[in-house]
Design a protein around this motif. Structure first.
Motif, PDB file in Angstrom:
ATOM      1  N   PRO A 195       0.840  -1.209   0.000  1.00 16.39           N
ATOM      2  CA  PRO A 195       0.000   0.000   0.000  1.00 16.39           C
ATOM      3  C   PRO A 195       0.867   1.249   0.000  1.00 16.39           C
ATOM      4  CG  PRO A 195       0.048  -1.009   2.176  1.00 16.39           C
ATOM      5  CD  PRO A 195       0.772  -1.951   1.261  1.00 16.39           C
ATOM      6  N   GLN A 198       2.448   2.148   3.359  1.00 15.01           N
ATOM      7  CA  GLN A 198       3.089   1.044   4.069  1.00 15.01           C
ATOM      8  C   GLN A 198       4.062   1.574   5.128  1.00 15.01           C
ATOM      9  OE1 GLN A 198       2.620  -2.105   4.244  1.00 15.01           O
ATOM     10  NE2 GLN A 198       4.419  -2.642   5.428  1.00 15.01           N
ATOM     11  N   HIS A 253      -4.917  -0.748   7.233  1.00 11.72           N
ATOM     12  CA  HIS A 253      -4.222  -0.040   6.157  1.00 11.72           C
ATOM     13  C   HIS A 253      -4.112  -0.868   4.879  1.00 11.72           C
ATOM     14  CE1 HIS A 253      -0.915  -2.553   7.549  1.00 11.72           C
ATOM     15  NE2 HIS A 253      -0.203  -2.187   6.515  1.00 11.72           N
ATOM     16  N   GLN A 256      -7.320  -1.144   0.720  1.00 10.73           N
ATOM     17  CA  GLN A 256      -7.377  -0.978  -0.727  1.00 10.73           C
ATOM     18  C   GLN A 256      -6.739  -2.149  -1.474  1.00 10.73           C
ATOM     19  OE1 GLN A 256      -8.931   1.272  -2.500  1.00 10.73           O
ATOM     20  NE2 GLN A 256      -9.647   2.504  -0.762  1.00 10.73           N
ATOM     21  N   VAL A 257      -5.585  -2.579  -1.031  1.00  4.90           N
ATOM     22  CA  VAL A 257      -4.859  -3.609  -1.780  1.00  4.90           C
ATOM     23  C   VAL A 257      -5.493  -4.987  -1.616  1.00  4.90           C
ATOM     24  CG1 VAL A 257      -2.671  -2.376  -1.803  1.00  4.90           C
ATOM     25  CG2 VAL A 257      -3.215  -3.874   0.127  1.00  4.90           C
TER      26      VAL A 257
END
Length: 410
Positions: A195, A198, A253, A256-257
Motif C-alpha cells: 500500500p 506502508q 491499512h 485498498q490492496v
C-alpha cells in the motif's frame, strides 16, 4: 538400475540440506544432494535470513557475496497491537557486523548456496530427483532408492541425512516417530501489493480479534492471516469478502490492496504444527531441520534452526566422513552428539512458540493493549521496551544456542 556411490547422501535441498552439503563439500567430503523439485521456487516459504545465519556465511567467507544479491536489510521490527506501535525487536542490540535481519526470497538463498557448492567437484546436486526409500543391510542404512528424470537410481552412501521436511518419508522408514504438540492455529499466506502508506517494517498486526503477519519483499507484501486450526473450509464457505474483512480488522491499512485477492487460488494454507523426534538417528542415518523438528512460524526461526542443525552436524561429521573407512557406518556416538547438542535449544524454542500460541499468536487474536493507550500504560511500555528488545533480538536473531563453523572447516 543405475547405482551411484557417494560418502554422504542428503535428501532434501532446503536450507539445512544445502548448507550441510556446502560445508561438507568444502572440506573434502563427497556429497550428493537430492531435491525432488525441478527448481527452488516455492512461494510462501521462510524469507528471513537471521543474524546468526549471516554470521555463518561470514565464517565461510560468503557474507559480502550473499549481501550483494537483491535483499532488504531490516535493523528492527515493530508489532502493532490494537493500534499501538510497539518497537519490539531491535537487532542493533546484537554484536556487529551481524546486527540486522535480511529479507530475501528463499529460492535466492538456496540458489546462492547451490552455486557456491557447485564450485567443488565432490558436490553434486540432482534436481527432480526424489529419495523414495532407504536401503538397509541388517539394521544399518546403506543408501537410498530414488526416482529421477531418467528413471530409478540407487545411491549407496556411508551416511544418509534426511533434510526432507516435516513429512519426511525416509524418517518414517527409519522407524522414527515424532512427538506432536497441539497447535491451535493455521496460517493463510497470500501476496498483496504494497500500500502507498506502508509503514516501517512491521512483523504483525494484532487487533479486531485477529492477527496478520506481514513480510516485505521488493515490490509486494507476503501476508499471513492467523486462523483457527482447521478453519479454512469455513472461511471459504463464508466467501472472499469475509476473508478480506478478517484481514482488514487486524490491519486496516491493507483495505485498498485487499481488492487484488479475487480468487481462493491466491490463498495458500500452511497447516501449522510443532513436533520433534525423541531420537534423530539410526545406524547410517540422521535427520535434521524440519525432518527432526517442525517449528511453528512464530518468530520466523525455522530456517535459522535448520541452518544451525546443519552447522552442528558439519562440525561433528566433516572429519570422520573425509578421513575414516568409507565402508564403515558413522559412529553412533557422533550422531548422538549432534542430537544432544541441538535438542535442548530446539525444545526450549518450541516451548516458547507454544506459549506464544496460547497468549499472542492465536486465532482470536490477543487483547494485550487497549486503544487508546492510557498515558501511564504508555510510559510503562516505553520503560520495558529496552529490556524487551534485548531479549527478543537475541532470542530471534541469534537463537538459544547459536552455532559457529569450526575454525578448521572455514
Amino acid at each position: 538400475m543405475e547405482t551411484v556411490h557417494t560418502t554422504c547422501l542428503i535428501a532434501g535441498g532446503g536450507p539445512a540440506g544445502m548448507m550441510l552439503g556446502l560445508i561438507l563439500a568444502r572440506n573434502g567430503v563427497d556429497v550428493v544432494v537430492l531435491e525432488k523439485h525441478a527448481d527452488f521456487f516455492r512461494d510462501f516459504r521462510g524469507d528471513t535470513i537471521h543474524p546468526s545465519t549471516i554470521g555463518v556465511l561470514g565464517e565461510l567467507g560468503l557474507r559480502e557475496r550473499f549481501l550483494g544479491l537483491p535483499h532488504t536489510s531490516v535493523p528492527r521490527l515493530d508489532v502493532v497491537v490494537n493500534g499501538n506501535r510497539v518497537h519490539a525487536i531491535d537487532f542493533g542490540r546484537l554484536r556487529p557486523p551481524d546486527d540486522f535481519l535480511v529479507l530475501a526470497p528463499q529460492w535466492d538463498f538456496l540458489n546462492f548456496l547451490a552455486g557456491e557448492a557447485a564450485k567443488y567437484p565432490n558436490f553434486r546436486l540432482l534436481m527432480s530427483t526424489e529419495a523414495t526409500g532407504l536401503i538397509w543391510e541388517g539394521d544399518v542404512v546403506r543408501g537410498v532408492r530414488a526416482t529421477g528424470p531418467d528413471g530409478d537410481v540407487e545411491f549407496r552412501a556411508r551416511l544418509v541425512v534426511s533434510a526432507d521436511g516435516r513429512a519426511s518419508a525416509l524418517r518414517e522408514q527409519a522407524g522414527l516417530r515424532p512427538r506432536r504438540f497441539g497447535v491451535p492455529i493455521d496460517v493463510l499466506w497470500f501476496r498483496l501489493p504494497k500500500p502507498q502508506d506502508q509503514p516501517a517494517h512491521t512483523l504483525a498486526y494484532i487487533a479486531g480479534g485477529g492477527m496478520v503477519v506481514t513480510i516485505e519483499r521488493d515490490d509486494y507484501l507476503q501476508v499471513g492471516l492467523v486462523i483457527e486450526k482447521g478453519g479454512f473450509a469455513r472461511l471459504q464457505a463464508a466467501g472472499l469478502d469475509a476473508f478480506r474483512s478478517a484481514v482488514e480488522q487486524a490491519a486496516p491499512h491493507l483495505h485498498q490492496v485487499l481488492e487484488t485477492v479475487t480468487e481462493w487460488d491466491q490463498v495458500k494454507l500452511l497447516s501449522v504444527q510443532i513436533d520433534r523426534l525423541p531420537r534423530w538417528y539410526r545406524h547410517g542415518y540422521l535427520a535434521v531441520g524440519d525432518a527432526a523438528h517442525a517449528m511453528s512460524p512464530a518468530f520466523g526461526v525455522g530456517v535459522n534452526y535448520a541452518i544451525q542443525d546443519a552447522v552442528a552436524a558439519a562440525n561433528v561429521l566433516a572429519g570422520p566422513l573425509r578421513d575414516e573407512d568409507p565402508s564403515a557406518p558413522v559412529d553412533l556416538r557422533l550422531l548422538d552428539a549432534i542430537q544432544h547438542r541441538r535438542i535442548g535449544a530446539v525444545a526450549a524454542m518450541q516451548r516458547i512458540q507454544l506459549a506464544a500460541h496460547r497468549f499472542i499468536a492465536r486465532p482470536e487474536g490477543a487483547h494485550l493493549l487497549p486503544d487508546p493507550l492510557p498515558v501511564a500504560l504508555r510510559l510503562g511500555v516505553d520503560a520495558v521496551t529496552p529490556a524487551m528488545q534485548a531479549v527478543a533480538s537475541r532470542l530471534i536473531g541469534r537463537g538459544l544456542r547459536p552455532e559457529t563453523v569450526a575454525v578448521e572447516l572455514r
